[in-house]
Design an enzyme around this catalytic site. Sequence first.
Site, PDB file in Angstrom:
ATOM      1  N   ILE A  93       0.853  -1.192   0.000  1.00  0.00           N
ATOM      2  CA  ILE A  93       0.000   0.000   0.000  1.00  0.00           C
ATOM      3  C   ILE A  93       0.894   1.249   0.000  1.00  0.00           C
ATOM      4  O   ILE A  93       1.871   1.314   0.745  1.00  0.00           O
ATOM      5  CB  ILE A  93      -0.938  -0.012   1.229  1.00  0.00           C
ATOM      6  N   ASN A 108      -3.014   0.990 -11.858  1.00  0.00           N
ATOM      7  CA  ASN A 108      -2.946  -0.315 -11.190  1.00  0.00           C
ATOM      8  C   ASN A 108      -3.905  -1.257 -11.906  1.00  0.00           C
ATOM      9  O   ASN A 108      -4.895  -0.811 -12.491  1.00  0.00           O
ATOM     10  CB  ASN A 108      -3.367  -0.181  -9.723  1.00  0.00           C
ATOM     11  N   HIS A 110      -6.348  -4.393 -10.887  1.00  0.00           N
ATOM     12  CA  HIS A 110      -6.904  -5.057  -9.707  1.00  0.00           C
ATOM     13  C   HIS A 110      -7.804  -6.195 -10.170  1.00  0.00           C
ATOM     14  O   HIS A 110      -8.625  -6.011 -11.059  1.00  0.00           O
ATOM     15  CB  HIS A 110      -7.698  -4.050  -8.868  1.00  0.00           C
TER      16      HIS A 110
HETATM   17  N1  NHR Z   1      -1.797   2.331  -2.813  1.00  0.00           N
HETATM   18  C1  NHR Z   1      -2.712   3.299  -2.852  1.00  0.00           C
HETATM   19  N2  NHR Z   1      -2.497   4.380  -2.091  1.00  0.00           N
HETATM   20  N3  NHR Z   1      -3.840   3.228  -3.602  1.00  0.00           N
HETATM   21  C2  NHR Z   1      -4.076   2.128  -4.335  1.00  0.00           C
HETATM   22  O1  NHR Z   1      -5.188   2.078  -5.059  1.00  0.00           O
HETATM   23  C3  NHR Z   1      -3.146   1.054  -4.328  1.00  0.00           C
HETATM   24  C4  NHR Z   1      -1.991   1.206  -3.550  1.00  0.00           C
HETATM   25  C5  NHR Z   1      -1.050   0.164  -3.478  1.00  0.00           C
HETATM   26  C6  NHR Z   1      -1.250  -1.004  -4.164  1.00  0.00           C
HETATM   27  C7  NHR Z   1      -2.670  -2.504  -5.533  1.00  0.00           C
HETATM   28  C8  NHR Z   1      -3.763  -3.187  -4.694  1.00  0.00           C
HETATM   29  C9  NHR Z   1      -4.588  -4.185  -5.471  1.00  0.00           C
HETATM   30  O2  NHR Z   1      -4.702  -4.087  -6.701  1.00  0.00           O
HETATM   31  C10 NHR Z   1      -2.411  -1.171  -4.924  1.00  0.00           C
HETATM   32  C11 NHR Z   1      -3.345  -0.137  -5.025  1.00  0.00           C
HETATM   33  C12 NHR Z   1      -1.733  -4.477  -1.772  1.00  0.00           C
HETATM   34  C13 NHR Z   1      -2.663  -4.422  -0.741  1.00  0.00           C
HETATM   35  C14 NHR Z   1      -2.264  -4.808   0.684  1.00  0.00           C
HETATM   36  O3  NHR Z   1      -3.113  -4.976   1.525  1.00  0.00           O
HETATM   37  C15 NHR Z   1      -3.942  -3.983  -1.034  1.00  0.00           C
HETATM   38  C16 NHR Z   1      -4.266  -3.587  -2.315  1.00  0.00           C
HETATM   39  C17 NHR Z   1      -3.343  -3.629  -3.339  1.00  0.00           C
HETATM   40  C18 NHR Z   1      -2.064  -4.083  -3.063  1.00  0.00           C
HETATM   41  N4  NHR Z   1      -0.938  -4.931   0.970  1.00  0.00           N
HETATM   42  C19 NHR Z   1      -0.355  -5.272   2.278  1.00  0.00           C
HETATM   43  C20 NHR Z   1       0.299  -4.032   2.914  1.00  0.00           C
HETATM   44  O4  NHR Z   1       0.379  -4.033   4.154  1.00  0.00           O
HETATM   45  C21 NHR Z   1       0.719  -6.330   2.143  1.00  0.00           C
HETATM   46  C22 NHR Z   1       0.228  -7.597   1.518  1.00  0.00           C
HETATM   47  C23 NHR Z   1       1.361  -8.525   1.067  1.00  0.00           C
HETATM   48  O5  NHR Z   1       2.544  -8.180   1.161  1.00  0.00           O
HETATM   49  O6  NHR Z   1       1.020  -9.604   0.531  1.00  0.00           O
HETATM   50  O7  NHR Z   1       0.782  -3.129   2.214  1.00  0.00           O
HETATM   51  O8  NHR Z   1      -5.230  -5.048  -4.865  1.00  0.00           O
HETATM   52  C1  GAR Z   2      -2.505  -9.960 -10.920  1.00  0.00           C
HETATM   53  O1  GAR Z   2      -3.542 -10.901 -10.956  1.00  0.00           O
HETATM   54  C2  GAR Z   2      -2.992  -8.667 -10.357  1.00  0.00           C
HETATM   55  O2  GAR Z   2      -4.308  -8.380 -10.723  1.00  0.00           O
HETATM   56  C3  GAR Z   2      -2.892  -8.930  -8.907  1.00  0.00           C
HETATM   57  O3  GAR Z   2      -1.710  -9.681  -8.736  1.00  0.00           O
HETATM   58  C4  GAR Z   2      -1.460 -10.430  -9.903  1.00  0.00           C
HETATM   59  C5  GAR Z   2      -0.055 -10.154 -10.365  1.00  0.00           C
HETATM   60  O4  GAR Z   2       0.301 -11.032 -11.366  1.00  0.00           O
HETATM   61  N1  GAR Z   2      -2.778  -7.719  -8.172  1.00  0.00           N
HETATM   62  C6  GAR Z   2      -3.132  -7.643  -6.928  1.00  0.00           C
HETATM   63  O5  GAR Z   2      -3.694  -8.542  -6.334  1.00  0.00           O
HETATM   64  C7  GAR Z   2      -2.761  -6.342  -6.286  1.00  0.00           C
HETATM   65  N2  GAR Z   2      -3.159  -6.412  -4.931  1.00  0.00           N
HETATM   66  P1  GAR Z   2       1.639 -10.827 -12.191  1.00  0.00           P
HETATM   67  O6  GAR Z   2       2.758 -10.561 -11.199  1.00  0.00           O
HETATM   68  O7  GAR Z   2       1.847 -12.119 -12.892  1.00  0.00           O
HETATM   69  O8  GAR Z   2       1.437  -9.672 -13.130  1.00  0.00           O
END
Ligand code: NHR
Ligand code: GAR
Length: 216
Positions: A93, A108, A110
Amino acid sequence: MSKRIVVLISGSGSNLQAIMDAIDAGQINGRIAAVLSNKADAYGLERAQKANIPALILKHTEFDDRESFDQAMIEKIDHYQPDLIVLAGFMRILTAEFVRHYQGRMLNIHPSLLPKYKGLHTHKRAIEAGDLYHGCTVHFVTEELDGGPLAVQGKVSIDMDDDEDSLQQKVHAVEHKIYPLAVEWICSDKLKWTPKGILINNQPLPSEGYQLDSSV
Ligand code: NHR
Ligand code: GAR
């Protein structure tokens, strides 16, 4: 002018690969200036190296807090003077400060039909809810997690025999279509963030984004 792209990853990088392939095929008026991972063992780093793209590692575990990690990322990224930041399976995040620094030029992907299922474990949640459809969304990144304006969506059907794995595979195949497309449109200025909203061909884009026909 060809746009400079920096891609942020945490894992396999199959979306990175799809974008690299589209660039090689001449479909995108841009080039990847660098790939940055918060994990040293991300397979996407090897994909970048094979393509002679600088592959950078910045471990979030080596920083005291999110602010200092994000500041260090900004310094690394800005060295490459990017026009566009692409989050491709990047799993940390991002702070408000980071997001503001790249406001309007960060995408991004998602794995859900946003605004449904923000956050993690989206495939499981869609199956458990009994949804008939699932999919993926390319959106502009704002401070609100998975809450920024939508750019492109691709839909898949959830069939009776789908489980989390099979659904994830179906969604991945669509991700590899819509992400290169969204990047292409940004690089050609067909798709734009403006203070008044997202424009496509200089027309307002509806809030659900551009719906890619699943037969494409
Ligand atoms: N940051 C912001 N400010 N806004 C968004 O829309 C973001 C972002 C960072 C990443 C990708 C997102 C997704 O597509 C993304 C969008 C990670 C988490 C999370 O909970 C949530 C959403 C997304 C990516 N991460 C944990 C954390 O504490 C760690 C989880 C792990 O390491 O596996 O950062 O879903
Ligand atoms: C993708 O499915 C993407 O949508 C998801 O992780 C995968 C990455 O695949 N993203 C998230 O869940 C962000 N929270 P990749 O590394 O093979 O592109």
